[in-house]
Write a protein that holds these residues in place. Structure first.
Motif: not given
Lengths: 112, 113
Positions: A31-35, A81-95, B92-95, B98-99
């Protein structure tokens, strides 16, 4: 099993250009996709999320696109920008599921 | 990392010894999580808690146990440390929303020799 993953492990971008980070997922029930962004030596930091009933969401200099037909998620960073240098992860979750599943991450390096 | 601390930040231990890592939060969030991060594997969930004394296993729980006797503290114990448990551990923590919006601590780098 089902998982969230990223297309490319590394991305090199010229400062000022736009960055596009891609992610493929296989769990069509999510249900959710997160960066998340993780800077060197720090814990991951929430950037933006998108619900499965949306196809686009914008934040400050970032846009997330969701294509449910091909199960593809992307993060666009404008004027990198230089401050954007990082590792980026996608993640997923459900309600109702208070867990996240993370992909392996893409390392973004910004060239001056 | 505001509101979440982890201790110790670095630890070197020997194979076979027990190790306890502590996560402390001041946000009064209900959910707490322990992850490990290894090259090429991203973040993998070890255990999580959905309230005091309420915990459940994640995808890589073998060799780990947890306890949560207070809202603010979540302990991760390696019962008998092995070299394969050398990793960086994040809390990590969440309220209740949701996660998906989890707030991470600074991490603990554990080396098992």
């Amino acid at each position: 099993g089902e998982s969230v993953g990223l297309h490319l492990p590394t991305l090199s971008v010229q400062e000022g250009d736009n960055s596009i980070i891609n992610c493929a997922y296989s769990n069509s029930a999510s249900d959710y996709f997160i960066w998340y962004k993780q800077e060197s030596g720090k814990g991951p930091q929430f950037i933006i999320d998108i619900r499965s009933n949306m196809d686009k969401r914008q934040g400050q200099r970032v846009t997330v696109l969701l294509n449910k037909t091909v199960k593809h998620l992307s993060l666009q960073i404008a004027a990198t920008q230089p401050g954007d240098s990082a590792v980026y992860f996608c993640a997923e979750s459900s309600v109702g599921d208070y867990k996240l599943s993370f992909g392996a991450g893409t390392t973004v390096t910004v060239r001056a | 990392d505001a509101g979440i601390t982890q201790s110790p930040r670095h630890k070197v231990t020997e194979t076979g010894t027990p190790v306890t890592l502590r996560c402390h939060q001041t946000e009064n969030h209900r959910y707490m999580y322990w992850y490990r991060q290894d090259p090429g594997h991203g973040l993998r969930l070890i255990h999580y808690s959905y309230g005091v004394k309420d915990t459940d296993k994640g995808e890589v729980s073998d060799g780990y146990s947890v306890s949560r006797s207070k809202t603010e503290d979540f302990l991760l114990t390696l019962e008998s440390a092995t070299s394969s448990q050398t990793s960086v551990y994040f809390c990590a923590i969440s309220d209740d929303r949701g996660a998906y919006e989890q707030y991470f601590g600074p991490g603990t780098r554990l080396t098992v020799t």
